[in-house]
Design an enzyme around this catalytic site. Structure first.
Site, PDB file in Angstrom:
ATOM      1  N   THR A 181      12.216   8.807  18.691  1.00 50.00           N
ATOM      2  CA  THR A 181      12.237   7.310  18.277  1.00 50.00           C
ATOM      3  C   THR A 181      12.069   7.626  16.692  1.00 50.00           C
ATOM      4  O   THR A 181      11.538   7.629  16.399  1.00 50.00           O
ATOM      5  CB  THR A 181      11.872   5.825  19.265  1.00 50.00           C
ATOM      6  OG1 THR A 181      12.449   4.994  18.366  1.00 50.00           O
ATOM      7  CG2 THR A 181      10.219   5.959  18.932  1.00 50.00           C
ATOM      8  N   HIS A 208      -3.074   8.189  28.063  1.00 58.04           N
ATOM      9  CA  HIS A 208      -4.728   8.586  28.278  1.00 58.04           C
ATOM     10  C   HIS A 208      -4.893   9.271  29.585  1.00 58.04           C
ATOM     11  O   HIS A 208      -5.869  10.007  29.669  1.00 58.04           O
ATOM     12  CB  HIS A 208      -6.119   8.282  27.848  1.00 58.04           C
ATOM     13  CG  HIS A 208      -6.499   9.026  27.269  1.00 58.04           C
ATOM     14  ND1 HIS A 208      -6.816  10.285  27.153  1.00 58.04           N
ATOM     15  CD2 HIS A 208      -7.626   8.346  26.583  1.00 58.04           C
ATOM     16  CE1 HIS A 208      -7.707  10.792  26.517  1.00 58.04           C
ATOM     17  NE2 HIS A 208      -8.630  10.508  25.906  1.00 58.04           N
TER      18      HIS A 208
END
Length: 425
Positions: free
Chosen positions: A343, A396
């Site tokens: 993006t 994560h």
């Protein structure tokens, strides 16, 4: 009678919203011509007619939620030019075929009978107004008296379009009434300021729900770095003219970052993956989503097999997909199956931001504005260089900090030395 049903939209989409009716009752429709536009979670879809005919009635109003397989309209078969032909009565047929002293007299008699029948259907206390089931349902929901609705139908039949038109007309002036209790009056905003309420589109609701879902279900972290864009900018300046001549498209920054991302993903495969239950699915293909700002919200069309395409092909794909997005022409196949997203908030002037994951993907790369900043070249030298901050958000749960930082460092190295991209498999 031909039924128009909501078609299969996609494997994961079971309903849509009626965005707009492209044809109104009485309109002739050719086979394959679009009748209604449906808005889904991802794209807008036009529903065509399977056969030619005349649109007899609409069974859903604009803004209604409809399910796959639901009948939303009916067509009268044949090539007639309007509802009048499809709904002629025997009396009208006899009037048209019976001999008359003069043509004008026949027309007057026919029109008089039509008016007489219309008044009979609308005003007859025994029968009440004629209306389609959908029109009756809509009028009942909105508390509208059918006898107060005007229609242009030859036999005085009220349809959904007439109810909608009646609702949009200003209410007639009424005699002054006693003031209502304060509780019944609309309450102004607490601030006393003007406000406007706008219903969220289905796509905006979907975007909102998915972004919240990602933040609630993923262990999202972001790491940052900065890139000296001098080498890429110099390369673009040297090669732009020839590149445009060979590819009929400009050489932008997105193709460099797409190629760099593919190379970095090959080195760090867990960033090109997704979680399915208790399993990690590593993708061995590289379909890169490019976030595009469209009129109805952010969409992420996908550049397929970016690892097999050269700079020119990638730039063409991005330009083509961005054009389709801005004109609301993206198909479901353009938006599904991406493995990693890029993006670029820099096109709007963003200096630094934290991109949100595009689930079920586990990583997204954010680009930002290029700004001249003083950079230490060595212990004694400072230079103004065109610098860009880049951000990598990652899940994560399967991506460790070491992998994320290393991935972003690979991006930095390849953009600052773009010739490396020529040697990447």
């Amino acid at each position: 009678m031909i039924e128009i049903k909501v078609p299969e939209l996609a494997e994961s989409i079971t309903e849509g919203t009626v965005a707009s009716w492209l044809k109104q009752p009485g309109d002739h429709v050719e086979k394959g011509e679009a009748i209604v536009e449906l808005e889904t979670d991802k794209v807008n879809i036009e529903v065509p007619a399977d056969e030619s005919g005349t649109l007899d009635e609409q069974l859903a109003a604009e803004g209604d939620t409809v399910q796959v397989g639901q009948v939303i309209a009916r067509l009268s078969s044949g090539s007639g030019g309007g509802t009048a032909i499809a709904t002629k009565t025997k009396t009208e047929a006899a009037t048209e075929t019976a001999p008359a002293p003069a043509e004008t007299k026949t027309e007057e008699v026919g029109e008089a009978k039509k008016v007489e029948r219309r008044e009979e259907h609308v005003a007859s206390p025994g029968k009440g107004p004629i209306a389609t089931p959908a029109a009756r349902k809509l009028a009942r929901e909105k508390g509208i008296d059918l006898s107060a609705i005007q229609t242009n139908d030859p036999i005085g039949r009220i349809n959904v379009h007439d109810v909608t038109n009646h609702e949009s007309k200003p209410a007639p002036a009424q005699a002054p009434q006693a003031p209502k209790a304060p509780a019944a009056a609309p309450q102004p905003a607490a601030s006393g300021k003007d406000e406007e309420r706008i219903k969220m589109t289905r796509r905006r609701q979907t975007i909102a729900n998915r972004l919240v879902e990602v933040q609630q279900t993923a262990a999202m972290l972001t790491t940052f770095n900065e890139i000296d864009m001098s080498a890429v900018m110099a390369l673009r300046k040297r090669r732009q003219e020839k590149f445009v001549k060979d590819n009929d498209v400009k050489l932008g920054f997105m193709s460099f970052f797409t190629k760099a991302a593919v190379a970095a993903l090959k080195r760090m495969p867990y960033l090109n993956a997704e979680i399915q239950g208790n399993e990690i699915v590593l993708k061995k293909y590289y379909d890169i989503g490019i976030a595009v700002s469209a009129p109805d919200g952010l969409v992420v069309p996908v550049v397929r097999e970016a690892d097999r395409k050269n700079f020119g092909e990638i730039e063409k794909d991005i330009l083509h997909l961005a054009d389709k997005a801005r004109n609301n022409k993206l198909g479901l196949s353009d938006l599904t199956g991406g493995t990693f997203t890029i993006t670029n908030g820099g096109v709007f002037g963003s200096l630094l931001s934290t991109p949100i994951l595009n689930g079920p993907q586990v990583a997204i790369l954010g680009m930002h504005s290029i700004q001249l900043r003083p950079i230490a070249i060595d212990a004694d030298t400072m230079e103004n260089r065109p610098m860009m901050y880049v951000a990598l958000s990652y899940d994560h749960r399967i991506v460790d900090g070491r992998e994320a930082v290393t991935f972003l460092k690979h991006i930095k190295d390849m953009i600052e030395d773009p010739e490396q991209l020529l040697f990447e498999a």
